[in-house]
Design an enzyme around this catalytic site. Structure first.
Site, PDB file in Angstrom:
ATOM      1  N   SER A  37      63.473 -14.742  74.077  1.00 27.59           N
ATOM      2  CA  SER A  37      62.533 -15.407  73.168  1.00 27.59           C
ATOM      3  C   SER A  37      63.212 -16.548  72.408  1.00 27.59           C
ATOM      4  CB  SER A  37      61.947 -14.398  72.183  1.00 27.59           C
ATOM      5  OG  SER A  37      62.952 -13.608  71.641  1.00 27.59           O
ATOM      6  N   HIS A  68      57.846 -13.321  74.785  1.00 24.81           N
ATOM      7  CA  HIS A  68      58.240 -13.556  76.178  1.00 24.81           C
ATOM      8  C   HIS A  68      57.087 -14.246  76.902  1.00 24.81           C
ATOM      9  CE1 HIS A  68      62.126 -11.427  76.582  1.00 24.81           C
ATOM     10  NE2 HIS A  68      61.704 -10.869  75.456  1.00 24.81           N
ATOM     11  N   HIS A  90      60.808  -5.935  81.038  1.00 23.21           N
ATOM     12  CA  HIS A  90      61.781  -4.897  80.697  1.00 23.21           C
ATOM     13  C   HIS A  90      61.380  -3.573  81.349  1.00 23.21           C
ATOM     14  CE1 HIS A  90      61.665  -7.806  77.380  1.00 23.21           C
ATOM     15  NE2 HIS A  90      62.936  -7.547  77.192  1.00 23.21           N
ATOM     16  N   TYR A  92      61.365  -0.819  79.849  1.00 26.57           N
ATOM     17  CA  TYR A  92      60.577  -0.046  78.875  1.00 26.57           C
ATOM     18  C   TYR A  92      59.088  -0.402  78.878  1.00 26.57           C
ATOM     19  CZ  TYR A  92      60.837  -3.985  75.515  1.00 26.57           C
ATOM     20  OH  TYR A  92      60.743  -5.200  74.896  1.00 26.57           O
ATOM     21  N   GLU A  93      58.743  -1.526  79.496  1.00 26.53           N
ATOM     22  CA  GLU A  93      57.319  -1.880  79.582  1.00 26.53           C
ATOM     23  C   GLU A  93      56.590  -0.988  80.588  1.00 26.53           C
ATOM     24  OE1 GLU A  93      56.515  -6.308  79.556  1.00 26.53           O
ATOM     25  OE2 GLU A  93      58.698  -6.328  79.553  1.00 26.53           O
ATOM     26  N   ALA A 120      68.388 -10.759  73.440  1.00 24.08           N
ATOM     27  CA  ALA A 120      68.523 -10.469  72.010  1.00 24.08           C
ATOM     28  C   ALA A 120      69.155  -9.092  71.910  1.00 24.08           C
ATOM     29  CB  ALA A 120      67.144 -10.459  71.357  1.00 24.08           C
ATOM     30  N   MET A 215      68.021  -3.933  75.407  1.00 22.68           N
ATOM     31  CA  MET A 215      67.189  -3.166  76.343  1.00 22.68           C
ATOM     32  C   MET A 215      66.969  -3.910  77.660  1.00 22.68           C
ATOM     33  SD  MET A 215      64.383  -1.928  73.547  1.00 22.68           S
ATOM     34  CE  MET A 215      64.897  -1.249  71.961  1.00 22.68           C
ATOM     35  N   SER A 216      67.941  -4.702  78.062  1.00 26.96           N
ATOM     36  CA  SER A 216      67.768  -5.476  79.309  1.00 26.96           C
ATOM     37  C   SER A 216      69.126  -5.753  79.938  1.00 26.96           C
ATOM     38  CB  SER A 216      67.060  -6.798  78.976  1.00 26.96           C
ATOM     39  OG  SER A 216      67.892  -7.619  78.184  1.00 26.96           O
ATOM     40  N   ASN A 239      70.023  -8.897  64.845  1.00 30.95           N
ATOM     41  CA  ASN A 239      69.970  -7.940  63.720  1.00 30.95           C
ATOM     42  C   ASN A 239      71.196  -7.054  63.833  1.00 30.95           C
ATOM     43  OD1 ASN A 239      68.281  -6.935  66.208  1.00 30.95           O
ATOM     44  ND2 ASN A 239      69.017  -5.090  65.182  1.00 30.95           N
ATOM     45  N   HIS A 251      60.673  -5.779  65.278  1.00 29.26           N
ATOM     46  CA  HIS A 251      60.649  -6.797  66.331  1.00 29.26           C
ATOM     47  C   HIS A 251      60.419  -8.198  65.750  1.00 29.26           C
ATOM     48  CE1 HIS A 251      60.403  -8.337  70.363  1.00 29.26           C
ATOM     49  NE2 HIS A 251      59.164  -8.749  70.208  1.00 29.26           N
TER      50      HIS A 251
HETATM   51  N1  HPA Z   1      68.499  -2.474  69.614  1.00 29.45           N
HETATM   52  C1  HPA Z   1      68.044  -2.624  70.869  1.00 29.45           C
HETATM   53  N2  HPA Z   1      67.580  -3.762  71.342  1.00 29.45           N
HETATM   54  C2  HPA Z   1      67.568  -4.819  70.518  1.00 29.45           C
HETATM   55  C3  HPA Z   1      68.026  -4.733  69.203  1.00 29.45           C
HETATM   56  C4  HPA Z   1      68.522  -3.491  68.726  1.00 29.45           C
HETATM   57  O1  HPA Z   1      68.952  -3.345  67.568  1.00 29.45           O
HETATM   58  N3  HPA Z   1      67.867  -5.975  68.645  1.00 29.45           N
HETATM   59  C5  HPA Z   1      67.359  -6.767  69.634  1.00 29.45           C
HETATM   60  N4  HPA Z   1      67.163  -6.074  70.754  1.00 29.45           N
END
Ligand code: HPA
Length: 278
Positions: A37, A68, A90, A92-93, A120, A215-216, A239, A251
């Site tokens: 993103s 995305h 992803h 997880y989707e 990210a 997560m990717s 973060n 998010h």
């Molecule tokens: N955890 C998992 N995936 C992420 C995070 C996180 O803190 N920040 C951005 N994607």
């Protein structure tokens, strides 16, 4: 890859290539990019560009996550011919892992010889801060899935145990020094998601040697490696991971920081592309 997948891949590649040539493009892309993103600005400067929404490409998965976009861009950036995914899907989707890595197989069949993956991530290393960029030196795949499962290769055969290419890392470091941008290096832990990790899991990941979590990336990098495509991975630390600060993760914060970093990130990617083999 099974015959079925191979057929889908050929279908998608033929379709993309006829669209690209129909739009006047002659050059095969050399470098593949997966843009997270906020990085749309990088490809806005691509010339000449063909922009194709994923929804139009046969068999291509569609991203369902905010931030995305879901477009494939073929063109030239900083003198390098590229095919860029603006947005990814992803695991997880809810997609099968074969669908998650399908675009990598398509890029491979389009002829890319190097792949840049961005993402990210949450910072686990306490010396990191939101907004940092981290070049990935290795990953820990905790997604409980290997995208190469079922492919007709014996363990280890045609498989590079670390997809992240030292030479690409070297030119990225050089590019960051040239621009006066600071660049971290570290290990990326891939979690399945979509739940964020718990503070206990983050302590566990830190003890394992992870510097960032997301997560990717791991599935895409593994498939690229199996196709013989060297990978550069760069995480945007959006973060600090769960429990590092007294703060709830969300998010929207991830997207906000990604947007703030986008200009610096795009500059770095442009400088890396300018240094890549033409
Ligand atoms: N955890 C998992 N995936 C992420 C995070 C996180 O803190 N920040 C951005 N994607």
């Amino acid at each position: 890859m099974g015959a079925f997948l191979q057929e889908h891949c050929t279908q998608a590649v033929d379709w993309i290539w006829s669209r690209a040539t129909g739009a006047g493009l002659k050059e095969k892309p050399r470098v593949g990019l997966i843009l997270g993103s906020g990085l749309g600005g990088l490809v806005a400067g691509a010339t000449p560009a063909v922009v194709i929404p994923y929804t139009e490409i046969p068999r291509f998965p569609r991203s369902t996550v905010a931030g995305h976009t879901g477009r494939l861009i073929i063109g030239r950036i900083a003198g390098t011919s590229i095919v860029a995914m603006q947005g990814r899907v992803h695991f997880y989707e809810g997609y099968d892992i074969d669908q998650v890595v399908f675009p990598i197989r398509v890029m491979g069949a389009l002829g890319v010889s190097q792949l840049i993956i961005t993402n990210a991530a949450g910072g686990i290393n306490t010396s990191f801060a939101p907004g940092d960029l981290m070049a990935i030196t290795g990953h820990i795949n905790l997604m409980s899935v290997d995208p190469l499962r079922g492919s007709s290769v014996a363990p280890g055969e045609k498989y590079v145990s670390n997809p992240y290419c030292p030479e690409l890392l070297r030119i990225t470091t050089q590019a960051s020094v040239g621009l006066g941008l600071s660049l971290r290096e570290g290990v990326y832990a891939a979690y399945m998601g979509p739940s964020y990790e718990t503070p206990a899991e983050i302590r566990f990941l830190r003890n394992m040697g992870a510097d960032a979590v997301g997560m990717s990336t791991a599935p895409e990098a593994l498939v690229a490696a199996a196709l013989g495509i060297p990978v550069l991975g760069i995480s945007c630390i959006t973060n600090m991971a769960a429990g590092v600060l007294e703060k709830r993760l969300c998010h929207s914060e991830v997207m906000e920081v990604a947007d703030q970093v986008a200009e610096r990130f795009s500059k770095l990617l442009g400088a890396v592309l300018a240094r890549m083999d033409k």
